[in-house]
Design a protein around this motif. Sequence first.
Motif, PDB file in Angstrom:
ATOM      1  N   PRO A 150      21.099  34.635  57.033  1.00  0.00           N
ATOM      2  CA  PRO A 150      21.145  33.186  56.872  1.00  0.00           C
ATOM      3  C   PRO A 150      19.820  32.497  56.578  1.00  0.00           C
ATOM      4  CG  PRO A 150      21.202  33.730  59.191  1.00  0.00           C
ATOM      5  CD  PRO A 150      21.247  35.036  58.450  1.00  0.00           C
TER       6      PRO A 150
ATOM      7  N   GLN B 117      25.123  28.948  56.085  1.00  0.00           N
ATOM      8  CA  GLN B 117      23.940  28.547  56.851  1.00  0.00           C
ATOM      9  C   GLN B 117      22.692  28.558  55.975  1.00  0.00           C
ATOM     10  OE1 GLN B 117      23.802  31.105  60.288  1.00  0.00           O
ATOM     11  NE2 GLN B 117      25.844  30.490  60.958  1.00  0.00           N
TER      12      GLN B 117
ATOM     13  N   GLU C  98      30.318  25.454  60.342  1.00  0.00           N
ATOM     14  CA  GLU C  98      30.330  25.501  58.880  1.00  0.00           C
ATOM     15  C   GLU C  98      30.869  24.179  58.301  1.00  0.00           C
ATOM     16  OE1 GLU C  98      29.510  28.765  60.577  1.00  0.00           O
ATOM     17  OE2 GLU C  98      31.703  28.589  60.576  1.00  0.00           O
TER      18      GLU C  98
ATOM     19  N   ILE D 136      28.167  21.705  57.965  1.00  0.00           N
ATOM     20  CA  ILE D 136      27.170  21.983  56.922  1.00  0.00           C
ATOM     21  C   ILE D 136      27.708  21.668  55.537  1.00  0.00           C
ATOM     22  CG2 ILE D 136      25.877  23.836  55.773  1.00  0.00           C
ATOM     23  CD1 ILE D 136      25.702  25.213  58.523  1.00  0.00           C
TER      24      ILE D 136
END
Length: 220
Positions: free
Chosen positions: A145, A175, A197, A200
């Motif tokens: 990540p 990420q 997630e 994000i």
Amino acid sequence: MENIKKKGALFDMDGTLIDTEMLYRRFWREGVEARGGVFAPDFLRDIGGTSGQYTLDVIHRYYPFIDGDELRLSVRARVNAEIREHIPEKKGLHELLHFLKENGFKIALATASAHERIDAFVAGAHLENVFDAILSGQDLTKSKPDPEIFIKAAEALGLAPEECYVFEDGVNGVQAGGAAGCDTIMIPDIVPPTEAEEAICVGIYHDLLEVLEAIKTGEI
């Protein structure tokens, strides 16, 4: 099109453009069990999209008694053998890439996979003139990540990360895309997104055709 918000598109490969994650799921499980391990479901989540020492660290964390490098090479060889026989393209792959190319996007392939796999995919899917830059995990010092791969991919296109979409199927890649500062889009494959997630991503879609429609309409 006036709805388009970005200039660059950075694509993961395995699980995003080609359906190799089903192969990895099978071969990781068989490899672990053949070496005396009990397969842990979270292993797939943690190892997806990784490369180099990070991959070995994940294997060691779950299975310290297994030779991680030998297992990794064995799984990679089995996946590559399958890919040489058939490229399992994801739904909407050509439609999305064609649209982006026709609308002036710069496009990069940014994958943890080795050059051998990348070359087989590009040739087998007839995408020789699509990607303006290609980065392999073999070219990097850090693995997803960590955002290095997407920062360098954007740089290779002559763009800032903020000018680019990232397209990913896995949590490590999501990420990485978010940490790079890119507008990150998830097309989940094996591992479903969690709230982390979802926080994000600018969008989560079932397939690349849904992504294409979202870009056309200015949703993302």
